[in-house]
Design a protein around this motif. Structure first.
Motif, PDB file in Angstrom:
ATOM      1  N   ILE A  22      37.891 -11.937  30.050  1.00  0.00           N
ATOM      2  CA  ILE A  22      37.568 -10.897  29.476  1.00  0.00           C
ATOM      3  C   ILE A  22      39.132 -10.546  28.227  1.00  0.00           C
ATOM      4  O   ILE A  22      39.358  -9.502  27.340  1.00  0.00           O
ATOM      5  N   SER A  23      40.330 -10.464  29.245  1.00  0.00           N
ATOM      6  CA  SER A  23      41.797  -9.814  29.455  1.00  0.00           C
ATOM      7  C   SER A  23      42.403 -10.698  28.462  1.00  0.00           C
ATOM      8  O   SER A  23      42.398 -10.215  27.389  1.00  0.00           O
ATOM      9  N   GLU A  26      39.907  -9.684  24.652  1.00  0.00           N
ATOM     10  CA  GLU A  26      40.788  -8.433  24.014  1.00  0.00           C
ATOM     11  C   GLU A  26      41.428  -8.066  23.384  1.00  0.00           C
ATOM     12  O   GLU A  26      42.111  -6.944  22.236  1.00  0.00           O
ATOM     13  N   ALA A  94      36.868   1.546  30.566  1.00  0.00           N
ATOM     14  CA  ALA A  94      36.458   0.496  31.063  1.00  0.00           C
ATOM     15  C   ALA A  94      35.237   0.065  30.856  1.00  0.00           C
ATOM     16  O   ALA A  94      34.704  -1.435  30.685  1.00  0.00           O
ATOM     17  N   ILE A  95      34.478   1.167  31.509  1.00  0.00           N
ATOM     18  CA  ILE A  95      32.981   0.614  32.005  1.00  0.00           C
ATOM     19  C   ILE A  95      31.570   1.130  30.583  1.00  0.00           C
ATOM     20  O   ILE A  95      31.599  -0.067  30.204  1.00  0.00           O
ATOM     21  N   HIS A  98      32.364  -1.429  27.591  1.00  0.00           N
ATOM     22  CA  HIS A  98      30.611  -3.048  28.283  1.00  0.00           C
ATOM     23  C   HIS A  98      29.889  -2.425  28.112  1.00  0.00           C
ATOM     24  O   HIS A  98      29.174  -3.455  29.282  1.00  0.00           O
ATOM     25  N   VAL A 109      30.365  -5.343  36.973  1.00  0.00           N
ATOM     26  CA  VAL A 109      31.458  -4.132  36.830  1.00  0.00           C
ATOM     27  C   VAL A 109      32.338  -3.662  37.254  1.00  0.00           C
ATOM     28  O   VAL A 109      33.187  -3.107  36.814  1.00  0.00           O
ATOM     29  N   LEU A 112      35.836  -4.654  35.782  1.00  0.00           N
ATOM     30  CA  LEU A 112      36.543  -4.250  34.161  1.00  0.00           C
ATOM     31  C   LEU A 112      37.565  -3.623  34.552  1.00  0.00           C
ATOM     32  O   LEU A 112      38.826  -4.037  33.341  1.00  0.00           O
ATOM     33  N   THR A 115      40.414  -5.822  34.129  1.00  0.00           N
ATOM     34  CA  THR A 115      40.904  -6.724  32.797  1.00  0.00           C
ATOM     35  C   THR A 115      41.861  -5.866  31.587  1.00  0.00           C
ATOM     36  O   THR A 115      42.370  -6.161  31.315  1.00  0.00           O
ATOM     37  N   SER A 168      37.708   5.404  35.359  1.00  0.00           N
ATOM     38  CA  SER A 168      35.997   4.269  34.811  1.00  0.00           C
ATOM     39  C   SER A 168      35.079   5.047  35.321  1.00  0.00           C
ATOM     40  O   SER A 168      34.013   4.873  34.567  1.00  0.00           O
TER      41      SER A 168
END
Length: 269
Positions: A22-23, A26, A94-95, A98, A109, A112, A115, A168
């Motif tokens: 994911i990191s 992005e 962060a949450i 997504h 979750v 996140l 990430t 978050s």
């Protein structure tokens, strides 16, 4: 509380590859939107550094701090700020960023926040390479004390993940959290302090004590010590105690929030 901490740690370690993926996605997505790509990872902080240097080093004529050229002294602190600030500000979202994925599938979750920190860690490493090259050109030779940067970088990662977990979740409960944090971060830059020495408050010991308790200031002092002062960890032992107490508290609190709302995030969107 211990059940919540165990839940978060287990979920993160069992999804390390997912965190990395994911990191990476992005980070590449940000570069894909621009023609110069990776160039902006260096250019944006460089422009900010030159701005701060012009105001505080040139206009206000701050030539040196403890015999260290002001630009070098400031640069060693700002490199920490350029890592911590985006982690906290972007970590608030962060949450929520997504939300579509969370609402459509069962998703871990709690990974996140990590990430976001991992993505900014890449930018931090890029800036650290530039910083080290600048210092080497100016005559600062690498020595054993520079290895302390590994510890202080780990401190920054631990603090960023801990506070990002808290913020978050709070941002999911109240969307004003991110705007509030963004405003506070502007003030925190000057209260850390990074752009001026804390010795200016030597006649106000209570204020100085509060500022020394700032977790970010502990990391900043650590980076500067590795590059310039070479005093080691012992002179900062009380700040280290404050740092880890605050960081572990934030991690525990964030874990409780993550565990409590794990089944409610889809409803909060």
């Amino acid at each position: 509380m211990f059940k919540s901490i165990q839940y978060v740690i287990k979920e993160n370690f069992s999804n390390l590859y997912r965190i990395f993926s994911i990191s990476k996605y992005e980070l590449l997505a940000d570069m894909r939107d621009t023609k110069l790509g990776l160039f902006w990872n260096f250019a944006s902080p460089a422009i900010n550094l030159l701005t701060y240097w012009f105001v505080f080093g040139f206009v206000m004529e701050r030539n040196s701090v403890d015999g260290i050229p002001f630009f070098n002294w400031m640069l060693a602190g700002m490199v920490v700020w350029f890592f911590v600030r985006p982690c906290i500000v972007d970590g608030c979202n962060a949450i929520f960023a997504h939300s579509k994925m969370i609402s459509k599938m069962k998703f871990p979750v709690s990974i996140l926040p990590a990430t976001v920190v991992l993505k900014e860690l890449f930018n931090h490493f890029c800036l650290m390479i530039v910083l080290i090259l600048i210092f080497i050109v100016q005559g600062y030779r690498p020595d054993i004390h520079w290895l302390g940067l590994i510890y202080y970088c780990f401190c920054a990662i631990a603090f960023n993940i801990s506070i990002t977990m808290v913020l978050s979740v709070l941002n999911m409960i109240a969307r004003d959290t991110r705007k509030f944090v963004s405003s506070i971060m502007r003030l925190l830059l000057y209260l850390t302090p990074i752009l001026w020495p804390l010795s200016r408050f030597e006649h106000y010991p209570k204020i100085a004590f509060i500022m020394k308790s700032n977790p970010i200031y502990y990391i900043v002092c650590g980076y500067r010590d590795c590059f310039f002062y070479h005093e080691g960890f012992w002179p900062y032992r009380y700040r280290a105690i404050c740092f880890w107490i605050i960081t572990l508290f934030l991690f525990a609190f964030g874990s409780v929030l993550m565990h409590k709302f794990k089944a409610k995030f889809a409803d909060l969107i």
